[in-house]
Scaffold this active site. Structure first.
Site, PDB file in Angstrom:
ATOM      1  N   ASP A 147       2.678   4.765   5.157  1.00  0.00           N
ATOM      2  CA  ASP A 147       2.406   4.318   6.523  1.00  0.00           C
ATOM      3  C   ASP A 147       2.203   2.803   6.571  1.00  0.00           C
ATOM      4  O   ASP A 147       1.835   2.264   7.618  1.00  0.00           O
ATOM      5  CB  ASP A 147       1.189   5.033   7.104  1.00  0.00           C
ATOM      6  CG  ASP A 147      -0.033   4.930   6.200  1.00  0.00           C
ATOM      7  OD1 ASP A 147       0.108   4.464   5.052  1.00  0.00           O
ATOM      8  OD2 ASP A 147      -1.134   5.321   6.631  1.00  0.00           O
ATOM      9  N   HIS A 148       2.435   2.129   5.439  1.00  0.00           N
ATOM     10  CA  HIS A 148       2.410   0.667   5.357  1.00  0.00           C
ATOM     11  C   HIS A 148       3.800   0.140   5.017  1.00  0.00           C
ATOM     12  O   HIS A 148       4.640   0.872   4.496  1.00  0.00           O
ATOM     13  CB  HIS A 148       1.438   0.190   4.268  1.00  0.00           C
ATOM     14  CG  HIS A 148      -0.006   0.427   4.586  1.00  0.00           C
ATOM     15  ND1 HIS A 148      -0.891  -0.596   4.850  1.00  0.00           N
ATOM     16  CD2 HIS A 148      -0.723   1.571   4.665  1.00  0.00           C
ATOM     17  CE1 HIS A 148      -2.086  -0.095   5.075  1.00  0.00           C
ATOM     18  NE2 HIS A 148      -2.015   1.225   4.964  1.00  0.00           N
ATOM     19  N   ASN A 187      -7.657  -4.358   4.968  1.00  0.00           N
ATOM     20  CA  ASN A 187      -8.206  -3.551   6.062  1.00  0.00           C
ATOM     21  C   ASN A 187      -8.888  -4.426   7.109  1.00  0.00           C
ATOM     22  O   ASN A 187      -9.897  -4.033   7.711  1.00  0.00           O
ATOM     23  CB  ASN A 187      -9.182  -2.491   5.534  1.00  0.00           C
ATOM     24  CG  ASN A 187      -8.505  -1.131   5.372  1.00  0.00           C
ATOM     25  OD1 ASN A 187      -7.844  -0.644   6.282  1.00  0.00           O
ATOM     26  ND2 ASN A 187      -8.664  -0.539   4.204  1.00  0.00           N
ATOM     27  N   CYS A 244       1.010  16.668  31.205  1.00  0.00           N
ATOM     28  CA  CYS A 244       0.458  15.313  31.276  1.00  0.00           C
ATOM     29  C   CYS A 244       0.841  14.691  32.615  1.00  0.00           C
ATOM     30  O   CYS A 244       1.898  14.993  33.187  1.00  0.00           O
ATOM     31  CB  CYS A 244       0.958  14.465  30.107  1.00  0.00           C
ATOM     32  SG  CYS A 244       2.736  14.094  30.145  1.00  0.00           S
ATOM     33  N   ASP A 297      -4.021  -4.909   0.741  1.00  0.00           N
ATOM     34  CA  ASP A 297      -4.467  -4.323   2.006  1.00  0.00           C
ATOM     35  C   ASP A 297      -5.964  -4.605   2.134  1.00  0.00           C
ATOM     36  O   ASP A 297      -6.786  -3.937   1.511  1.00  0.00           O
ATOM     37  CB  ASP A 297      -4.180  -2.810   1.991  1.00  0.00           C
ATOM     38  CG  ASP A 297      -4.748  -2.095   3.199  1.00  0.00           C
ATOM     39  OD1 ASP A 297      -5.243  -2.768   4.120  1.00  0.00           O
ATOM     40  OD2 ASP A 297      -4.704  -0.841   3.213  1.00  0.00           O
ATOM     41  N   GLU A 323      -3.876   1.731  -3.212  1.00  0.00           N
ATOM     42  CA  GLU A 323      -4.039   3.147  -2.873  1.00  0.00           C
ATOM     43  C   GLU A 323      -3.119   4.025  -3.732  1.00  0.00           C
ATOM     44  O   GLU A 323      -2.338   4.822  -3.230  1.00  0.00           O
ATOM     45  CB  GLU A 323      -3.790   3.390  -1.380  1.00  0.00           C
ATOM     46  CG  GLU A 323      -4.571   4.585  -0.864  1.00  0.00           C
ATOM     47  CD  GLU A 323      -4.539   4.737   0.645  1.00  0.00           C
ATOM     48  OE1 GLU A 323      -5.058   5.760   1.123  1.00  0.00           O
ATOM     49  OE2 GLU A 323      -4.021   3.841   1.347  1.00  0.00           O
ATOM     50  N   CYS A 342      -1.213  13.927  25.713  1.00  0.00           N
ATOM     51  CA  CYS A 342       0.222  13.737  25.931  1.00  0.00           C
ATOM     52  C   CYS A 342       0.954  13.863  24.602  1.00  0.00           C
ATOM     53  O   CYS A 342       0.489  13.379  23.572  1.00  0.00           O
ATOM     54  CB  CYS A 342       0.470  12.363  26.548  1.00  0.00           C
ATOM     55  SG  CYS A 342       2.224  11.955  26.780  1.00  0.00           S
ATOM     56  N   ASN A 374       0.872  -1.169   0.000  1.00  0.00           N
ATOM     57  CA  ASN A 374       0.000   0.000   0.000  1.00  0.00           C
ATOM     58  C   ASN A 374       0.915   1.226   0.000  1.00  0.00           C
ATOM     59  O   ASN A 374       1.530   1.551   1.021  1.00  0.00           O
ATOM     60  CB  ASN A 374      -0.918   0.008   1.224  1.00  0.00           C
ATOM     61  CG  ASN A 374      -1.868   1.192   1.242  1.00  0.00           C
ATOM     62  OD1 ASN A 374      -1.515   2.304   0.890  1.00  0.00           O
ATOM     63  ND2 ASN A 374      -3.098   0.949   1.674  1.00  0.00           N
ATOM     64  N   HIS A 404       4.212  12.044  32.536  1.00  0.00           N
ATOM     65  CA  HIS A 404       5.596  12.507  32.363  1.00  0.00           C
ATOM     66  C   HIS A 404       5.819  13.925  32.868  1.00  0.00           C
ATOM     67  O   HIS A 404       6.954  14.394  32.857  1.00  0.00           O
ATOM     68  CB  HIS A 404       5.997  12.432  30.880  1.00  0.00           C
ATOM     69  CG  HIS A 404       5.649  11.142  30.210  1.00  0.00           C
ATOM     70  ND1 HIS A 404       4.544  10.997  29.391  1.00  0.00           N
ATOM     71  CD2 HIS A 404       6.243   9.915  30.251  1.00  0.00           C
ATOM     72  CE1 HIS A 404       4.483   9.762  28.938  1.00  0.00           C
ATOM     73  NE2 HIS A 404       5.489   9.069  29.442  1.00  0.00           N
ATOM     74  N   TYR A 439      -7.728  -3.905  -2.621  1.00  0.00           N
ATOM     75  CA  TYR A 439      -7.677  -2.867  -1.597  1.00  0.00           C
ATOM     76  C   TYR A 439      -9.033  -2.856  -0.907  1.00  0.00           C
ATOM     77  O   TYR A 439     -10.008  -2.321  -1.427  1.00  0.00           O
ATOM     78  CB  TYR A 439      -7.362  -1.502  -2.214  1.00  0.00           C
ATOM     79  CG  TYR A 439      -7.342  -0.365  -1.220  1.00  0.00           C
ATOM     80  CD1 TYR A 439      -6.785  -0.530   0.047  1.00  0.00           C
ATOM     81  CD2 TYR A 439      -7.869   0.875  -1.546  1.00  0.00           C
ATOM     82  CE1 TYR A 439      -6.754   0.498   0.959  1.00  0.00           C
ATOM     83  CE2 TYR A 439      -7.844   1.927  -0.633  1.00  0.00           C
ATOM     84  CZ  TYR A 439      -7.287   1.731   0.619  1.00  0.00           C
ATOM     85  OH  TYR A 439      -7.266   2.760   1.520  1.00  0.00           O
TER      86      TYR A 439
END
Length: 613
Positions: free
Chosen positions: A319-320, A193, A560, A191, A37, A586, A7, A563, A150
């Site tokens: 992002d894949h 999904n 936060c 992909d 995609e 955060c 993807n 931390h 897809y």
């Protein structure tokens, strides 16, 4: 044979990242590359996106005009071949089909497409709807049929998309059953999904596997009585944290906080003649390995930035992560050529576009030649080069600023002028000098480009302009400077003495020109010093105001609890009662709750009014 599924989250962006389509494809060193995609519309399928030396490609683009779906999704299959014609290579498909319902046809010009076998129970409207978003390309490689998919994404509260996704996979399953019933072998890559099991999701809860799509996915697998093998799980049954997709807006890649939704499935018997031998199947006999190409991840340990509410540098890549499988003992097929669905036969690439490009280039050359010749003529006139000028008569045209008339370069006008007995002839030298004088006056009267740029720049407001007050002194100084400049210009440009202008007087005490220059110089220095002082005061005021704003912002941003670090603000973008409302979370990257370095999960609305009732 190596098959890769990836993807790309926009084919245009990945080509830009690698420099060219060919470099992107060669980086996989694979025989068949299935991409999802692409985010390309049909009219955007140019040679740069679809044609690479040594590859044949097949595309499916979205056909719907629904809001938010134009230029969305899209799949493409690239096949590495040595010859596109009369080939015996398995990678070159014998046939190709856009979509999986049969209605989009096997050819760009197929107007007699009919419903695929096994899908007769569905209406034509239902079939066209699931095939309208460019989510499938089918290629028949002789020994197996390859589905490049897809799968649709559907939020839990979006009933319309959930129904679309249900219909999509229901119709797709019927098509698979029809092919398997005819003894065909099937590979499904892409992909989908869907993360089928809890092991395939970073934050899977106790009810994770009860989802209807995950239940359907597992029902298709051999271990649940289905026909398909999950090739990755078959080769890596107990491997954890094997993810292929990470949320891009939470920095989840930093802690490998993702999900496995990119799959390779296979179904059917092995290629051996003895099909009834126990233990013989595609996985055991022909799949050598299957793995995730983690080197294509955007975030890599060691030299990558850390997430602080966002990456401080832009990460290149999708992002894949790609997934691949290697097949062995796949024999050649009979001689065949590239199917007509291939991108090489698209009208925008085959013939039509080449003609348009040629016409554009020719037109560009003609325009360029015209511009060069025009600029050369202007330079010749201004420089006084009259070697190519022709002795021509002129007519009075009353050009402002010119003492004589301008030249006519039109041949028809010239003939008319020649017939006029009252016209006045000029020699070649006089005409040239007249043109030079006119062009010089015209050019000198045009405003300077640098002056224009400075004027535009001065009109732009800076941040400190919002914190300063109007000063009468500043306006007075500007007016004084303008008056002095105007008087100096009047003295220098005047051809005759005016009553107000000072003159030389050897016998009296009248001010001389040098005295006036000295007075103007001293006034100019005073103006400059005043301007510098005012500018310094403005800078000090703006700096103090900006520091006050920063201090106020820091005091209003919560820390936060995990931390004790400043949070980052976000805005709700999902339609609903809280749409557009601001909240704080955060700033650290999303990760497992067991990791103290990951996001602590802190959340607070920016305003009490934002709290949902």
């Amino acid at each position: 044979m190596k098959i890769v599924t990836y993807n790309v989250n926009g084919l245009r962006q990945r080509i830009s990242q690698f420099g060219s389509l060919l470099k992107l494809l060669n980086s996989f060193d694979a025989d068949i590359i299935c991409i999802q995609e692409t985010k390309l519309r049909r009219q955007e399928l140019t040679a740069d996106f679809s044609i690479a030396d040594g590859y044949e490609s097949f595309f499916s683009c979205t056909r719907t005009s629904d809001k938010g779906r134009t230029g969305y999704s899209g799949v493409a299959t690239f096949c590495r071949v040595k010859s596109a014609f009369s080939s015996v290579e398995v990678a070159l498909p014998l046939a190709a089909e856009e979509g999986f319902t049969g209605l989009l046809g096997c050819s760009r010009k197929d107007e007699t497409a009919s419903v695929a076998e096994g899908l007769e129970e569905f209406s034509r409207e239902e079939l066209l709807k699931v095939d309208s978003e460019g989510r499938c390309i089918i290629t028949d490689h002789g020994h197996f049929v390859l589905f490049n998919l897809y799968g649709p994404r559907a939020e839990s509260d979006d009933a319309e998309r959930i129904q679309f996704k249900l219909n999509f996979f229901k119709i797709l399953e019927k098509r698979w059953e029809s092919l398997l019933g005819r003894g065909r072998r099937i590979f499904v890559v892409g992909d989908l999904n869907i993360a089928p099991c809890a092991i395939d999701r970073c934050d899977a809860g106790p009810d994770f596997e009860n989802n209807e799509f995950r239940t359907w996915f597992r029902s298709m697998l051999v271990e649940s009585g289905g026909h398909f093998f999950d090739v990755f799980r078959a080769k890596n049954p107990n491997r954890r944290d094997a993810f292929t997709c990470w949320p891009s807006n939470t920095g989840a890649e930093q802690f490998n906080y993702g999900t496995r939704i990119d799959h390779i499935l296979c179904a059917g018997s092995c290629l051996h003649e003895e099909h009834d031998i126990e233990g013989h199947n595609l996985i055991a006999c022909h799949v050598k390995e299957c793995n995730i190409l983690t080197e294509y991840k955007r975030w890599k340990p060691g030299n990558a930035p850390r997430w602080k509410g966002g990456w401080n540098i832009k990460l290149e890549g999708s992002d894949h992560a790609p997934v691949y499988t290697s097949l062995v003992k796949i024999p050649d097929v009979s001689h065949h050529s590239t199917p007509s669905l291939a991108a090489r036969y698209l009208p925008s690439i085959h013939g039509l576009q080449q003609t348009l490009v040629l016409m554009r280039r020719q037109a560009a050359k003609q325009v360029k030649c015209h511009i060069v010749s025009s600029s050369f003529s202007d330079e010749s006139i201004i420089s006084g080069d009259c070697s190519h000028s022709v002795k021509r008569p002129i007519t009075n045209c009353n050009v402002p600023g010119a003492n004589i008339s301008c030249c006519s370069l039109d041949q028809d006008s010239e003939n008319t002028i020649l017939k006029n007995d009252n016209s006045e002839d000029l020699t070649e030298e006089a005409a040239c000098n007249t043109t030079i004088a006119f062009n010089r006056r015209y050019i000198s009267s045009m405003p300077n480009q640098e002056t224009k740029k400075r004027a535009r720049k001065s009109q732009q407001l800076s941040l400190r302009s919002f914190f300063q007050k109007n000063s009468n002194l500043d306006n007075g100084l500007d007016s004084s400077a303008t008056d002095v400049s105007g008087n100096q210009t009047g003295v220098l440009d005047s051809n005759s003495q005016s009553p107000e202008a000072p003159v030389m007087d050897d016998h009296g005490g009248s001010p001389t020109r040098s005295d006036m220059n000295g007075i103007a110089s001293s006034q100019g220095q005073g103006v400059q010093e005043g301007s510098r002082y005012l500018e310094k005061e403005k800078n000090n005021i703006a700096l103090l105001e900006w520091q006050r704003i920063q201090l106020h912002m820091q005091n209003s941003i919560p820390l936060c609890k995990g931390h004790r670090e400043p949070c980052v603000s976000r805005v709700v973008k999902k339609p609903g009662p809280t749409f557009g409302h601001r909240f704080y979370v955060c700033a650290r990257a999303e990760g497992p709750s067991s990791n103290p370095e990951a996001n602590c999960g802190y959340f607070r609305w920016a305003s009490m009014k934002s709290r949902p009732k």
